[in-house]
Design a protein around this motif. Structure first.
Motif, PDB file in Angstrom:
ATOM      1  N   ASN A 194    -106.089 -36.862  36.004  1.00 35.23           N
ATOM      2  CA  ASN A 194    -105.811 -37.355  34.424  1.00 35.23           C
ATOM      3  C   ASN A 194    -104.797 -38.160  34.371  1.00 35.23           C
ATOM      4  O   ASN A 194    -103.555 -37.645  35.239  1.00 35.23           O
ATOM      5  CB  ASN A 194    -106.004 -36.045  33.645  1.00 35.23           C
ATOM      6  N   VAL A 195    -104.643 -39.224  33.887  1.00 36.19           N
ATOM      7  CA  VAL A 195    -103.395 -40.055  33.645  1.00 36.19           C
ATOM      8  C   VAL A 195    -102.761 -39.714  32.142  1.00 36.19           C
ATOM      9  O   VAL A 195    -103.354 -39.960  31.160  1.00 36.19           O
ATOM     10  CB  VAL A 195    -103.758 -41.259  33.831  1.00 36.19           C
ATOM     11  N   PRO A 196    -101.572 -39.526  32.012  1.00 39.00           N
ATOM     12  CA  PRO A 196    -101.226 -39.063  30.732  1.00 39.00           C
ATOM     13  C   PRO A 196    -100.874 -40.268  29.828  1.00 39.00           C
ATOM     14  O   PRO A 196    -100.818 -41.535  30.136  1.00 39.00           O
ATOM     15  CB  PRO A 196     -99.427 -38.512  31.186  1.00 39.00           C
ATOM     16  N   PRO A 197    -100.381 -40.180  28.644  1.00 39.15           N
ATOM     17  CA  PRO A 197    -100.526 -41.269  27.577  1.00 39.15           C
ATOM     18  C   PRO A 197     -99.162 -42.122  28.184  1.00 39.15           C
ATOM     19  O   PRO A 197     -98.101 -41.666  28.218  1.00 39.15           O
ATOM     20  CB  PRO A 197    -100.274 -40.472  26.391  1.00 39.15           C
ATOM     21  N   PHE A 198     -99.420 -43.292  27.789  1.00 38.18           N
ATOM     22  CA  PHE A 198     -98.369 -44.439  27.968  1.00 38.18           C
ATOM     23  C   PHE A 198     -97.623 -44.337  29.181  1.00 38.18           C
ATOM     24  O   PHE A 198     -96.619 -44.871  29.708  1.00 38.18           O
ATOM     25  CB  PHE A 198     -97.398 -44.262  27.080  1.00 38.18           C
ATOM     26  N   ALA A 199     -98.577 -43.975  30.346  1.00 34.40           N
ATOM     27  CA  ALA A 199     -98.284 -44.204  31.724  1.00 34.40           C
ATOM     28  C   ALA A 199     -98.415 -45.405  32.344  1.00 34.40           C
ATOM     29  O   ALA A 199     -99.625 -46.074  32.003  1.00 34.40           O
ATOM     30  CB  ALA A 199     -98.658 -42.938  32.439  1.00 34.40           C
ATOM     31  N   LYS A 200     -97.864 -45.781  33.316  1.00 30.93           N
ATOM     32  CA  LYS A 200     -98.197 -46.905  34.347  1.00 30.93           C
ATOM     33  C   LYS A 200     -98.746 -46.129  35.714  1.00 30.93           C
ATOM     34  O   LYS A 200     -97.989 -45.468  35.961  1.00 30.93           O
ATOM     35  CB  LYS A 200     -97.366 -48.017  34.588  1.00 30.93           C
TER      36      LYS A 200
ATOM     37  N   VAL B 148     -98.845 -41.952  38.771  1.00 34.08           N
ATOM     38  CA  VAL B 148     -97.853 -42.275  37.849  1.00 34.08           C
ATOM     39  C   VAL B 148     -96.717 -42.819  38.367  1.00 34.08           C
ATOM     40  O   VAL B 148     -96.046 -42.305  39.229  1.00 34.08           O
ATOM     41  CB  VAL B 148     -97.543 -41.370  36.943  1.00 34.08           C
ATOM     42  N   ALA B 149     -96.412 -44.049  38.233  1.00 34.37           N
ATOM     43  CA  ALA B 149     -95.382 -44.773  38.709  1.00 34.37           C
ATOM     44  C   ALA B 149     -94.266 -45.246  37.526  1.00 34.37           C
ATOM     45  O   ALA B 149     -93.128 -44.911  38.242  1.00 34.37           O
ATOM     46  CB  ALA B 149     -95.621 -46.136  39.192  1.00 34.37           C
ATOM     47  N   SER B 150     -94.548 -45.229  36.486  1.00 37.70           N
ATOM     48  CA  SER B 150     -93.456 -45.296  35.541  1.00 37.70           C
ATOM     49  C   SER B 150     -94.191 -45.325  34.045  1.00 37.70           C
ATOM     50  O   SER B 150     -95.448 -45.022  33.997  1.00 37.70           O
ATOM     51  CB  SER B 150     -92.724 -46.955  35.429  1.00 37.70           C
ATOM     52  N   ALA B 151     -93.449 -45.754  33.039  1.00 40.50           N
ATOM     53  CA  ALA B 151     -93.932 -45.590  31.663  1.00 40.50           C
ATOM     54  C   ALA B 151     -94.332 -47.170  31.218  1.00 40.50           C
ATOM     55  O   ALA B 151     -93.707 -47.970  31.595  1.00 40.50           O
ATOM     56  CB  ALA B 151     -92.814 -44.949  30.726  1.00 40.50           C
TER      57      ALA B 151
ATOM     58  N   ARG C  89    -115.293 -37.066  34.523  1.00 39.50           N
ATOM     59  CA  ARG C  89    -114.615 -36.132  33.601  1.00 39.50           C
ATOM     60  C   ARG C  89    -112.911 -36.319  33.897  1.00 39.50           C
ATOM     61  O   ARG C  89    -112.054 -35.556  33.563  1.00 39.50           O
ATOM     62  CB  ARG C  89    -114.742 -34.806  34.292  1.00 39.50           C
ATOM     63  N   ARG C  90    -112.688 -37.428  34.335  1.00 44.97           N
ATOM     64  CA  ARG C  90    -111.075 -37.624  34.306  1.00 44.97           C
ATOM     65  C   ARG C  90    -110.936 -38.272  32.641  1.00 44.97           C
ATOM     66  O   ARG C  90    -111.765 -38.884  32.259  1.00 44.97           O
ATOM     67  CB  ARG C  90    -110.566 -38.795  35.392  1.00 44.97           C
ATOM     68  N   TYR C  91    -109.484 -38.185  32.564  1.00 46.25           N
ATOM     69  CA  TYR C  91    -109.098 -38.656  31.074  1.00 46.25           C
ATOM     70  C   TYR C  91    -107.935 -39.502  31.241  1.00 46.25           C
ATOM     71  O   TYR C  91    -106.836 -39.133  31.859  1.00 46.25           O
ATOM     72  CB  TYR C  91    -108.852 -37.475  30.118  1.00 46.25           C
ATOM     73  N   VAL C  92    -107.939 -40.754  30.776  1.00 41.56           N
ATOM     74  CA  VAL C  92    -106.856 -41.710  30.934  1.00 41.56           C
ATOM     75  C   VAL C  92    -106.209 -41.612  29.537  1.00 41.56           C
ATOM     76  O   VAL C  92    -107.032 -42.168  28.404  1.00 41.56           O
ATOM     77  CB  VAL C  92    -107.280 -42.974  31.259  1.00 41.56           C
ATOM     78  N   GLY C  93    -105.104 -41.228  29.156  1.00 44.68           N
ATOM     79  CA  GLY C  93    -104.580 -41.133  28.035  1.00 44.68           C
ATOM     80  C   GLY C  93    -104.226 -42.231  27.254  1.00 44.68           C
ATOM     81  O   GLY C  93    -104.189 -43.596  27.727  1.00 44.68           O
ATOM     82  N   ALA C  94    -103.937 -42.146  26.004  1.00 44.24           N
ATOM     83  CA  ALA C  94    -103.667 -43.386  24.995  1.00 44.24           C
ATOM     84  C   ALA C  94    -102.595 -44.215  25.689  1.00 44.24           C
ATOM     85  O   ALA C  94    -101.670 -43.715  26.129  1.00 44.24           O
ATOM     86  CB  ALA C  94    -103.351 -42.922  23.752  1.00 44.24           C
ATOM     87  N   GLY C  95    -102.874 -45.466  25.679  1.00 45.69           N
ATOM     88  CA  GLY C  95    -101.883 -46.624  25.716  1.00 45.69           C
ATOM     89  C   GLY C  95    -101.362 -46.560  27.265  1.00 45.69           C
ATOM     90  O   GLY C  95    -100.637 -47.376  27.875  1.00 45.69           O
ATOM     91  N   ALA C  96    -102.043 -45.980  28.294  1.00 47.24           N
ATOM     92  CA  ALA C  96    -101.864 -45.836  29.748  1.00 47.24           C
ATOM     93  C   ALA C  96    -102.358 -47.150  30.230  1.00 47.24           C
ATOM     94  O   ALA C  96    -103.369 -47.950  29.712  1.00 47.24           O
ATOM     95  CB  ALA C  96    -102.621 -44.764  30.224  1.00 47.24           C
ATOM     96  N   MET C  97    -101.729 -47.866  31.223  1.00 48.59           N
ATOM     97  CA  MET C  97    -102.257 -48.848  32.004  1.00 48.59           C
ATOM     98  C   MET C  97    -102.377 -48.333  33.635  1.00 48.59           C
ATOM     99  O   MET C  97    -101.615 -47.934  34.181  1.00 48.59           O
ATOM    100  CB  MET C  97    -101.103 -49.987  31.936  1.00 48.59           C
TER     101      MET C  97
END
Length: 232
Positions: free
Chosen positions: A163-169, A177-180, A145-153
């Motif tokens: 959950n990992v936000p969009p375009f995050a590294k 989250v370490a950076s964008a 049930r986790r979500y890895v956002g668009a463009g994340a690495m």
């Protein structure tokens, strides 16, 4: 119209579009719908029952109809020995232009949006959603049930429990989250001021970062999807 190796098994209600390549020893068990131009490698298993303890597994392991289906779009690559399981509550869904590398595991009810990449041996638990263009490194594990956002690495060997936000590294165990993902945003055509703002915001706590990103040009759609799926 399609190239299906003679050792492949296509069982039950399986719909194939055109221009698909199905490799040796692949097994596809319906209900499965596959679009056009897909490449399925040796030994892939698509359509086995959902891995749920309470599921009534059929006496015949290759019996069709054990699950709520899989939908696979167009121009996807699914490499050797990958596994994609039937949906449990809903369909398991693969979008378009998705690249699934060898020995990856996609559990029941997962959704991979367009352009997502799973490196070798990525493991997705049930109900995971991977956003458009996201890239998961070698051996990444994602909690259910986790979500890895668009463009994340996601860095190799990471364990995604939030959950990992969009375009995050993000990377680590548990992944943080370490950076964008600046390169990803540039490739997506996001304006430079927005990229700069995202880079700055991801240096703060997550809730503050998301508040700071409201209304930024080129980021609205990814952020809206994040808010919908990260709370579902």
């Amino acid at each position: 119209m399609n190239s299906v190796h003679p050792t492949a098994q296509i069982i039950g209600n399986v719909s194939l579009g055109s221009g698909n390549t199905i490799g040796p020893l692949a097994v596809i068990i319906g209900p499965v719908t596959i679009g056009n131009g897909n490449w399925v490698g040796t030994g892939c298993v698509i359509g086995a029952p959902p891995e749920v303890r309470s599921w009534a597994h059929p006496a015949d392991a290759l019996a069709p109809g054990s699950g709520n289906g899989i939908h696979i779009g167009n121009n996807n690559v699914i490499r050797e020995y990958a596994q994609i399981h039937q949906g449990w509550h809903d369909q398991t869904r693969i979008g378009n232009d998705v690249f699934v590398m060898n020995q990856s595991y996609i559990a029941h009810d997962c959704t991979l949006e367009d352009g997502a990449t799973l490196a070798s041996s990525v493991l997705l638990a049930g109900h995971v959603r991977i956003g458009a263009g996201a890239n998961l490194g070698l051996g990444t594990c994602v909690h259910q049930r986790r979500y890895v956002g668009a463009g994340a690495m996601i860095g190799m060997g990471s364990v995604v429990t939030r959950n990992v936000p969009p375009f995050a590294k993000a990377y680590g165990n548990p992944a943080k989250v370490a950076s964008a993902n600046r390169v990803g945003m540039e490739r997506a055509g996001i304006p430079v001021p927005t990229i700069t703002a995202v880079e700055s915001a991801y240096g703060t706590t997550l809730n503050e970062a998301l508040e700071d990103l409201d209304g930024l040009e080129g980021f609205e759609e990814a952020l809206a999807a994040w808010r919908i799926h990260a709370q579902s």
